[in-house]
Design an enzyme around this catalytic site. Structure first.
Site, PDB file in Angstrom:
ATOM      1  N   LYS A  77     -27.268  90.510  -0.760  1.00  0.00           N
ATOM      2  CA  LYS A  77     -26.974  89.395   0.025  1.00  0.00           C
ATOM      3  C   LYS A  77     -28.234  88.661   0.546  1.00  0.00           C
ATOM      4  O   LYS A  77     -29.308  89.047   0.619  1.00  0.00           O
ATOM      5  CB  LYS A  77     -26.304  90.006   1.277  1.00  0.00           C
ATOM      6  N   SER A 152     -19.670  88.487   6.814  1.00  0.00           N
ATOM      7  CA  SER A 152     -20.695  87.749   6.110  1.00  0.00           C
ATOM      8  C   SER A 152     -21.014  88.116   4.724  1.00  0.00           C
ATOM      9  O   SER A 152     -21.756  87.444   4.126  1.00  0.00           O
ATOM     10  CB  SER A 152     -21.770  87.575   7.044  1.00  0.00           C
ATOM     11  N   SER A 176     -18.874  92.900   8.751  1.00  0.00           N
ATOM     12  CA  SER A 176     -19.454  92.036   7.721  1.00  0.00           C
ATOM     13  C   SER A 176     -19.916  92.864   6.268  1.00  0.00           C
ATOM     14  O   SER A 176     -19.818  92.232   5.226  1.00  0.00           O
ATOM     15  CB  SER A 176     -20.911  91.405   7.765  1.00  0.00           C
TER      16      SER A 176
END
Length: 465
Positions: A77, A152, A176
């Site tokens: 990420k 996220s 997330s």
């Protein structure tokens, strides 16, 4: 090959059934084929990955000792720093930012022999459940391009589900890791807070709620990754608990684990197919030898964790976001604008929220005196269409924040929680279930998850995109 799990890929590399170069190239080919529809990849480091794969191949030929992930590609990420690879945090404000060091979690996977392949998309600054930004735009769900992969860590979940990566790193402040995993049908673990250092993750605040964790397509990959990632690093002050007992699925399979399962009350409205999936998982655990019974947790009925989260997250996050975007008003996406527009709670409300979190912790401590694990929903509906501000669940209209209702209590309290697929909605979307255990009992969560995976009818299904 891209859809084999990381454990299998590592075994094939070690057995010389496939070379690291061939393995990395197969994932690059998959990215070329799938990413134009999904938009999950922010930065591809193909040249470096192939060079590292060649070095990994030479190490095998020399007979060097191999790490447990030797030659296996992984993705990260784009909120976690990667040495000499851009980390842009979902924002044009940080476009071209290149760190000099790896985040601890990235470094630990690389030390195990894994090869960084790409950085994945996220909402601006990681604070949204829809993966979209002004830097590269919106990420789509590989099961249905009109649906969100969540946020996220939505780019990471989409990449893994679509076979562009076997393994990845995400982060979680309220949902997330687990929400995107549920939306795309993969597995993700939010370990006990502090188990895995958040060093060189941005933002750091509120640090007591942020978790870094692994995402993959199998429970055994999560167990392996967790065993590599956990432990103090000397930098994260919360990461101060040594890994003192088994990190994988090591419990005696004949042991009668006590599992409580909960759909309602406590989480508000829940889609019927999600409730059915949780019930199916409860029956499967009973058939697998666990002692399973429905439960109620009074503190969840008394306290809405979303309200606490907003009162705690806002005052700490707003100054950091405001400083980051100062002078860049034209480059700020709607996610950051919403954070900056949040009203500050009064000091009284802030203190009340911290005290309510303590009551949540005590309520869960009481529950885990009697049970080894909790089975409950992850998200209260399957992946919704992009950009919905409201959901209708069981005839009741709720705001999009309701998606956090079953996950945020475990960030507030720091309990370990795992998300895995166990069902399918009527329109073909994955449905996840969430497994929670007492603090530092990750081995229990992984044990229960492995039992469910062994009887799952949806494990290994591939998305159409």
């Amino acid at each position: 090959m891209p859809f084999e799990d990381a454990t299998e890929q590592a075994a094939l590399v070690a057995a010389k059934a496939i070379t690291p170069v061939e393995l990395v190239q197969s994932h690059l080919d998959r990215i070329e084929a799938a990413n134009p529809r999904l938009n999950a990849i922010v930065t591809l480091v193909a040249e470096r990955a192939l060079a590292e794969a060649q070095a990994a191949e030479r190490a095998i030929m020399r007979g060097d000792p191999l790490g447990p992930l030797h030659g296996v590609p992984f993705t990260v990420k784009d909120s976690l720093d990667t040495a000499e690879v851009p980390t842009q945090r979902g924002s044009p404000i940080f476009a071209g930012r290149v760190p000099s060091t790896d985040a601890t979690s990235v470094a630990r996977l690389r030390q195990a022999g894994a090869i960084l392949l790409a950085k994945t998309n996220l909402p601006e600054f990681s604070f949204a459940t829809e993966t979209d930004n002004l830097l590269i735009g919106r990420t789509n769900n590989p099961w249905n391009l009109e649906r969100t992969p969540g946020g996220s860590s939505g780019g990471e979940s989409a990449a893994i589900a679509a076979g562009m990566s076997p393994l990845g790193l995400g982060s979680d402040v309220a949902i997330s890791l687990r929400g995107p995993a549920a939306h795309t049908g993969i597995v993700a673990l939010k370990a006990t807070h502090g188990r895995i250092p958040t060093t060189e993750h941005w933002p750091q605040v509120p640090r007591r709620l942020w978790h870094v964790g692994p995402m993959a397509r199998s429970v055994r990959d999560i167990a392996l990754s967790y065993s590599l990632l956990a432990g103090p690093d000397g930098s994260d002050g919360y990461a101060n608990s040594p890994l003192s007992f088994g990190a994988g699925c090591t419990s005696d399979p004949a042991r009668a684990l006590r599992v409580g399962w909960l759909v309602a009350p406590g989480f508000g409205p829940i889609a019927p197919d999600v409730a059915t999936t949780v019930g199916d998982a409860a029956r499967a655990l009973a058939e697998a030898g666990c002692l399973v019974e429905p439960v109620r947790i009074p503190v969840l009925e008394e306290i809405n964790g979303i309200d606490l989260y907003l009162n705690l997250q806002g005052p700490e996050t707003k100054p950091v976001i405001a400083e980051a975007v100062e002078g860049h008003a034209d480059q700020v996406f709607e996610h950051a604008k919403r954070i900056l527009a949040m009203p500050d709670p009064s000091a009284r409300d802030y203190v009340a929220a911290t005290q309510a979190v303590e009551r949540l912790r005590s309520g869960f401590a009481d529950y885990f005196r009697r049970y080894d694990a909790l089975l409950c929903p992850v998200t209260l509906l399957s992946a919704p269409p992009h950009d919905l501000a409201e959901f209708v669940i069981g005839g009741e209209t709720v705001t999009s924040r309701h998606i956090l209702r079953a996950t945020v209590p475990f960030n507030l309290t720091g309990l370990p929680a795992l998300s895995m697929r166990f069902g399918t909605s009527g329109d073909g979307m994955p449905i996840g279930i969430q497994l929670v255990s007492r603090w530092f009992a990750e081995s229990t969560v992984l044990n229960v998850a492995a039992r469910l995976e062994a009887v799952s009818r949806v494990a290994g299904l591939r998305p159409p995109h």
